[in-house]
Write a protein that holds these residues in place. Sequence first.
Motif, PDB file in Angstrom:
ATOM      1  N   HIS A 259       0.889  -1.297  -0.014  1.00 19.73           N
ATOM      2  CA  HIS A 259       0.042  -0.013  -0.031  1.00 19.73           C
ATOM      3  C   HIS A 259       1.037   1.281   0.057  1.00 19.73           C
ATOM      4  O   HIS A 259       2.023   1.231   0.169  1.00 19.73           O
ATOM      5  N   VAL A 260       0.208   2.386  -0.249  1.00 19.92           N
ATOM      6  CA  VAL A 260       0.782   3.749  -0.172  1.00 19.92           C
ATOM      7  C   VAL A 260       1.366   3.949   1.250  1.00 19.92           C
ATOM      8  O   VAL A 260       0.279   4.191   2.084  1.00 19.92           O
ATOM      9  N   ALA A 261       2.597   4.502   1.521  1.00 24.24           N
ATOM     10  CA  ALA A 261       2.983   4.671   2.949  1.00 24.24           C
ATOM     11  C   ALA A 261       2.146   5.980   3.309  1.00 24.24           C
ATOM     12  O   ALA A 261       2.028   6.826   2.674  1.00 24.24           O
ATOM     13  N   GLY A 262       1.601   5.813   4.620  1.00 22.29           N
ATOM     14  CA  GLY A 262       0.745   6.862   5.027  1.00 22.29           C
ATOM     15  C   GLY A 262      -0.503   6.650   4.871  1.00 22.29           C
ATOM     16  O   GLY A 262      -1.456   7.519   5.581  1.00 22.29           O
ATOM     17  N   SER A 263      -1.061   5.838   3.725  1.00 21.00           N
ATOM     18  CA  SER A 263      -2.605   5.684   3.949  1.00 21.00           C
ATOM     19  C   SER A 263      -3.097   4.709   4.862  1.00 21.00           C
ATOM     20  O   SER A 263      -2.426   3.981   5.451  1.00 21.00           O
TER      21      SER A 263
ATOM     22  N   ALA B 236       8.316   2.282  -3.666  1.00 19.07           N
ATOM     23  CA  ALA B 236       7.698   1.224  -3.698  1.00 19.07           C
ATOM     24  C   ALA B 236       6.622   1.095  -2.700  1.00 19.07           C
ATOM     25  O   ALA B 236       6.705   1.726  -1.455  1.00 19.07           O
ATOM     26  N   PRO B 237       5.687   0.449  -2.858  1.00 20.62           N
ATOM     27  CA  PRO B 237       4.668   0.345  -1.727  1.00 20.62           C
ATOM     28  C   PRO B 237       5.317  -0.511  -0.658  1.00 20.62           C
ATOM     29  O   PRO B 237       6.189  -1.071  -0.511  1.00 20.62           O
ATOM     30  N   VAL B 238       4.460  -0.079   0.518  1.00 18.54           N
ATOM     31  CA  VAL B 238       4.988  -0.577   1.930  1.00 18.54           C
ATOM     32  C   VAL B 238       4.184  -1.756   2.537  1.00 18.54           C
ATOM     33  O   VAL B 238       3.024  -1.698   1.866  1.00 18.54           O
ATOM     34  N   SER B 239       4.452  -2.728   3.058  1.00 18.90           N
ATOM     35  CA  SER B 239       3.725  -3.607   3.819  1.00 18.90           C
ATOM     36  C   SER B 239       3.942  -3.878   5.204  1.00 18.90           C
ATOM     37  O   SER B 239       4.852  -3.285   5.775  1.00 18.90           O
ATOM     38  N   PHE B 240       2.834  -4.666   5.622  1.00 23.57           N
ATOM     39  CA  PHE B 240       3.113  -5.347   7.246  1.00 23.57           C
ATOM     40  C   PHE B 240       2.503  -6.681   7.298  1.00 23.57           C
ATOM     41  O   PHE B 240       1.788  -7.010   6.455  1.00 23.57           O
ATOM     42  N   PRO B 241       2.923  -7.622   8.277  1.00 22.98           N
ATOM     43  CA  PRO B 241       2.406  -8.870   8.313  1.00 22.98           C
ATOM     44  C   PRO B 241       1.175  -9.073   8.923  1.00 22.98           C
ATOM     45  O   PRO B 241       0.590  -8.362   9.714  1.00 22.98           O
TER      46      PRO B 241
ATOM     47  N   GLY C  69     -11.017  -9.138  12.541  1.00 25.70           N
ATOM     48  CA  GLY C  69     -10.107  -8.721  11.463  1.00 25.70           C
ATOM     49  C   GLY C  69     -10.256  -7.250  10.920  1.00 25.70           C
ATOM     50  O   GLY C  69      -9.050  -6.776  10.888  1.00 25.70           O
ATOM     51  N   MET C  70     -11.487  -6.899  10.568  1.00 24.18           N
ATOM     52  CA  MET C  70     -11.588  -5.769   9.905  1.00 24.18           C
ATOM     53  C   MET C  70     -11.132  -4.514  10.699  1.00 24.18           C
ATOM     54  O   MET C  70     -10.362  -3.509  10.089  1.00 24.18           O
TER      55      MET C  70
ATOM     56  N   ALA D 208      -6.721  -0.457  12.494  1.00 20.39           N
ATOM     57  CA  ALA D 208      -5.799   0.121  13.363  1.00 20.39           C
ATOM     58  C   ALA D 208      -4.239  -0.140  13.037  1.00 20.39           C
ATOM     59  O   ALA D 208      -3.495   0.798  13.309  1.00 20.39           O
ATOM     60  N   ALA D 209      -4.137  -1.353  12.530  1.00 22.17           N
ATOM     61  CA  ALA D 209      -2.656  -1.481  11.924  1.00 22.17           C
ATOM     62  C   ALA D 209      -2.375  -0.577  10.718  1.00 22.17           C
ATOM     63  O   ALA D 209      -1.103   0.006  10.712  1.00 22.17           O
ATOM     64  N   SER D 210      -3.307   0.049  10.038  1.00 15.58           N
ATOM     65  CA  SER D 210      -2.939   0.899   8.954  1.00 15.58           C
ATOM     66  C   SER D 210      -2.497   2.393   9.641  1.00 15.58           C
ATOM     67  O   SER D 210      -1.787   3.058   9.368  1.00 15.58           O
ATOM     68  N   LEU D 211      -3.448   2.404  10.738  1.00 15.05           N
ATOM     69  CA  LEU D 211      -3.072   3.845  11.510  1.00 15.05           C
ATOM     70  C   LEU D 211      -1.765   3.916  12.099  1.00 15.05           C
ATOM     71  O   LEU D 211      -0.982   4.872  12.132  1.00 15.05           O
ATOM     72  N   LEU D 212      -1.396   2.525  12.932  1.00 10.85           N
ATOM     73  CA  LEU D 212       0.066   2.315  13.319  1.00 10.85           C
ATOM     74  C   LEU D 212       1.070   2.460  12.295  1.00 10.85           C
ATOM     75  O   LEU D 212       2.302   2.900  12.551  1.00 10.85           O
ATOM     76  N   ASP D 213       0.836   1.567  11.350  1.00  6.93           N
ATOM     77  CA  ASP D 213       1.739   1.590  10.170  1.00  6.93           C
ATOM     78  C   ASP D 213       2.066   3.127   9.617  1.00  6.93           C
ATOM     79  O   ASP D 213       3.395   3.234   9.271  1.00  6.93           O
ATOM     80  N   ALA D 214       1.093   3.690   9.471  1.00  6.66           N
ATOM     81  CA  ALA D 214       1.386   5.167   8.811  1.00  6.66           C
ATOM     82  C   ALA D 214       2.056   6.129   9.877  1.00  6.66           C
ATOM     83  O   ALA D 214       2.778   7.019   9.442  1.00  6.66           O
ATOM     84  N   ALA D 215       2.089   5.644  11.116  1.00  4.75           N
ATOM     85  CA  ALA D 215       2.721   6.439  12.148  1.00  4.75           C
ATOM     86  C   ALA D 215       4.067   5.933  12.392  1.00  4.75           C
ATOM     87  O   ALA D 215       4.758   6.402  13.364  1.00  4.75           O
ATOM     88  N   GLY D 216       4.622   5.037  11.602  1.00  6.72           N
ATOM     89  CA  GLY D 216       5.739   4.584  11.551  1.00  6.72           C
ATOM     90  C   GLY D 216       6.051   3.528  12.414  1.00  6.72           C
ATOM     91  O   GLY D 216       7.348   2.938  12.791  1.00  6.72           O
ATOM     92  N   ARG D 217       5.121   2.682  12.951  1.00  5.12           N
ATOM     93  CA  ARG D 217       5.165   1.580  13.943  1.00  5.12           C
ATOM     94  C   ARG D 217       5.388   0.310  13.432  1.00  5.12           C
ATOM     95  O   ARG D 217       5.134   0.203  12.207  1.00  5.12           O
TER      96      ARG D 217
END
Length: 468
Positions: A285-289, A354-359, A421-422, A427-436
């Motif tokens: 995904h786009v970093a920060g989205s 490049a898009p970013v990801s998380f597990p 999961g939804m 929440a994971a996207s909010l944390l990811d966008a904050a650099g966690r």
Amino acid sequence: MFFVDTIEVAGLGNRSYLAGGALTAVAVDPPRDIDRVIAAAARRGVRISQVAETHVHNDYVTGGLELARVTGADYLVPAGARVSFARVPVRDGDRTEIDAAGGLALRALATPGHTPHHTSYVLEEDGAAVAVFTGGALLIGTVGRPDLVEPRLTAHLARAQHASAHRLAAELPDETAVLPTHGFGSFCSSSRVAAGDGGDTTIGKEKANNEALTRDVDTFVADLLAGLDDVPAYYAHMGPANSAGPEPLDLTPPTVADADEIAARLAAGEWVVDLRNRVAFAEGHVAGSFNFEAEGQLATYLAWLIPWGRPLTLLAESAGQLFTAQRELARVGIDRPAAAATGDPSSWVRAGEAPVSFPRATFADLADRRRDGQVVVLDVRRDSERAGGFVEGSLHIPVHALHRRLAEVPGGQVWVHCAGGMRAAIAASLLDAAGRDVVAVDDAFDAAEKAGLTVRTVSAVGGGGPCR
């Protein structure tokens, strides 16, 4: 013969209705996208002669005013509702003819509680009640919540809700169909469990099963007030919009955003929301989205979390997904996305990026990881869900509060979960966008204990502390 057609608004947990005879019909509590109601009338070959509101809604923007304008129908609104537009004020006992040839009429019954002015409408055929449109007065197994108008009125309205339910039960035959607007997953329901059952019901069934009709008033009010959960933040904007008279709906496509514009909007602090499913988002995904699945409760959770009025850019996998999301968001007053793009992340990021990801993981994975060492476990469910059981040692911040409380999440890798999961993906996207460093637990909470994680309840530890 009469008919009643149900118009589902599943994303918001509501229903609207079209009821009538051979030539004319009434639309009850219509959604903002009135084309669905007009299409239903066209399929029946009837003219919409009346539009009726049970109350000024707090959970969605009504299409009633625009539908009445477009069709030339009379707009029936409870007389006690404070509104800024011309309408036909409806008072207790008023009767409105719907289809003269078929002997159909609406009879208004004052049923305060969900709001002070709430009115139900009895559909009568040749003077006999056949159905009642109960709005938020009598739902399936429960009632509408009484705390959406004014905190100081909540206890009073809860008692009024009990009295209104008993009035409906006393004055209508047992076989009368009960047709509520709320209660199919809606946060306007006072009981999320009972209200989510769906299906059909009657006055007789509700007498046997509805908590307002099977408990004395003091017990009912005490239980009702104790069980009220958080109110979606966007509700504060719905009542004023409906009282003022909503603007006509505009579903023309938003401006197309390229990768440079998406990056610029993110840099400006605007919200960029990816509508794809959570699996695809986690993979790239786009970093920060942020990720709000179009197939989930998009309108409820996005409208709840986004700072009201913040410019919004939507990223969708297809034009169809984008249009459906735009329609759903407009129902809660998010009218015009600032921009949009379709396709996939490879076309949404700038050259050289490049898009970013998380597990993603399961509760079994979390149990294994905990055996290896300490991690932060974040529970983003609501208080009422948390009370029924939580992973020992987990931090609790409901998803709708997380964007304001990110600083409370301790350092380290964060494993975030909800009930299915939804919301964990949001929440994971909010944390990811904050650099966690984040892992989204995409699993049913029932699997937590089976995976070997210690699950406790609030009552087991006392005081309700873990719910805070």
